[in-house]
Scaffold this motif. Structure first.
Motif, PDB file in Angstrom:
ATOM      1  N   SER A 125       0.792  -1.233   0.000  1.00 16.69           N
ATOM      2  CA  SER A 125       0.000   0.000   0.000  1.00 16.69           C
ATOM      3  C   SER A 125       0.824   1.283   0.000  1.00 16.69           C
ATOM      4  O   SER A 125       0.278   2.349  -0.272  1.00 16.69           O
ATOM      5  CB  SER A 125      -0.984   0.010   1.166  1.00 16.69           C
ATOM      6  N   CYS A 171       2.872   1.963  -2.216  1.00 18.12           N
ATOM      7  CA  CYS A 171       2.999   2.310  -3.635  1.00 18.12           C
ATOM      8  C   CYS A 171       1.724   2.088  -4.438  1.00 18.12           C
ATOM      9  O   CYS A 171       1.585   2.648  -5.519  1.00 18.12           O
ATOM     10  CB  CYS A 171       4.127   1.502  -4.274  1.00 18.12           C
ATOM     11  N   HIS A 172       0.822   1.235  -3.959  1.00 18.19           N
ATOM     12  CA  HIS A 172      -0.380   0.895  -4.721  1.00 18.19           C
ATOM     13  C   HIS A 172      -1.640   1.194  -3.925  1.00 18.19           C
ATOM     14  O   HIS A 172      -1.702   0.918  -2.728  1.00 18.19           O
ATOM     15  CB  HIS A 172      -0.398  -0.595  -5.072  1.00 18.19           C
ATOM     16  N   LYS A 173      -2.615   1.718  -4.624  1.00 20.90           N
ATOM     17  CA  LYS A 173      -3.970   1.900  -4.103  1.00 20.90           C
ATOM     18  C   LYS A 173      -4.891   1.101  -5.011  1.00 20.90           C
ATOM     19  O   LYS A 173      -4.555   0.781  -6.150  1.00 20.90           O
ATOM     20  CB  LYS A 173      -4.376   3.378  -4.106  1.00 20.90           C
ATOM     21  N   GLU A 219      -6.939   4.296  -7.267  1.00 22.45           N
ATOM     22  CA  GLU A 219      -6.274   5.457  -7.855  1.00 22.45           C
ATOM     23  C   GLU A 219      -4.829   5.139  -8.220  1.00 22.45           C
ATOM     24  O   GLU A 219      -4.192   4.285  -7.625  1.00 22.45           O
ATOM     25  CB  GLU A 219      -6.317   6.655  -6.912  1.00 22.45           C
ATOM     26  N   ARG A 220      -4.354   5.855  -9.215  1.00 18.18           N
ATOM     27  CA  ARG A 220      -2.945   5.794  -9.589  1.00 18.18           C
ATOM     28  C   ARG A 220      -2.163   6.411  -8.435  1.00 18.18           C
ATOM     29  O   ARG A 220      -2.560   7.432  -7.880  1.00 18.18           O
ATOM     30  CB  ARG A 220      -2.739   6.590 -10.872  1.00 18.18           C
ATOM     31  N   TYR A 221      -1.060   5.807  -8.093  1.00 20.67           N
ATOM     32  CA  TYR A 221      -0.247   6.315  -6.990  1.00 20.67           C
ATOM     33  C   TYR A 221       1.206   6.226  -7.444  1.00 20.67           C
ATOM     34  O   TYR A 221       1.511   6.582  -8.561  1.00 20.67           O
ATOM     35  CB  TYR A 221      -0.564   5.477  -5.740  1.00 20.67           C
ATOM     36  N   VAL A 222       2.091   5.722  -6.640  1.00 18.86           N
ATOM     37  CA  VAL A 222       3.473   5.504  -7.081  1.00 18.86           C
ATOM     38  C   VAL A 222       3.498   4.451  -8.180  1.00 18.86           C
ATOM     39  O   VAL A 222       4.232   4.552  -9.149  1.00 18.86           O
ATOM     40  CB  VAL A 222       4.369   5.076  -5.894  1.00 18.86           C
ATOM     41  N   ARG A 235      -2.932   1.543 -10.189  1.00 19.15           N
ATOM     42  CA  ARG A 235      -3.986   1.118  -9.276  1.00 19.15           C
ATOM     43  C   ARG A 235      -4.235  -0.361  -9.495  1.00 19.15           C
ATOM     44  O   ARG A 235      -4.084  -0.881 -10.604  1.00 19.15           O
ATOM     45  CB  ARG A 235      -5.246   1.949  -9.459  1.00 19.15           C
TER      46      ARG A 235
END
Length: 170
Positions: free
Chosen positions: A82, A84-86, A89-92, A95
């Motif tokens: 988590s 880096c990833h959700k 939504e786009r994150y590091v 998604r």
């Protein structure tokens, strides 16, 4: 003294991120995707590797969703993924709430278990690296844990008809 170009700055940033995100294997050896990367002309992957990823997982048959395994996977996801990833939504990184609409379960598990080789050799993962600029460190080394995270992702998939175009990568 050599001036700092945008490309040099990007490489320095990438190296810092890989080091900071735990780019070490079970033996404590550090390795980054940049160290492992091969030129674009490397050997072509088989159709199975393109579809299922590069790694130990092949031809999964998934039973009905297991809520207990999904709960175990959620705990592992929160701990290891988590940052880096959700899901929504786009994150590091991309998604993951629609990842199973785009990728086979074997691919997802192989990405968790063998991310360095996937970044180095798989064209779809290279495309993600070009889009997100951050290679995924290998943090999951146990097949059972990867399977639990996959089960959590199965339980948390978002309706793909609501997905924004281009929000997830390949």
């Amino acid at each position: 003294m050599t001036p700092i170009t945008p490309r040099l700055m990007a490489l320095l940033t990438l190296g810092t991120l890989v080091t900071a995100c735990g780019g070490s294997d079970a033996g404590g050896n550090t390795s980054s995707a940049a160290d492992d990367a091969q030129p674009a002309g490397d050997a072509a992957l088989s159709s199975v590797e393109l579809e299922q990823g590069i790694g130990p997982i092949r031809d999964l048959t998934l039973p009905a969703l297991d809520p207990n395994l999904a709960a175990t996977g959620e705990t592992a996801f929160v701990t290891k993924c988590s940052a880096c990833h959700k899901l929504d939504e786009r994150y590091v990184g991309p998604r993951l709430g629609t990842v199973l609409a785009r990728r086979r379960p074997e691919f997802v598990m192989n990405m968790m278990l063998n991310s360095n080789e996937m970044v180095a050799k798989h064209p779809g993962v290279r495309d993600l690296l070009a889009q997100f600029y951050t290679p995924m460190p290998t943090q999951v080394t146990d097949r059972d844990e990867a399977r639990a995270i996959l089960e959590y992702l199965r339980s948390a998939q978002i309706d793909t008809t609501a997905a924004a175009p281009g929000a997830d990568g390949p």
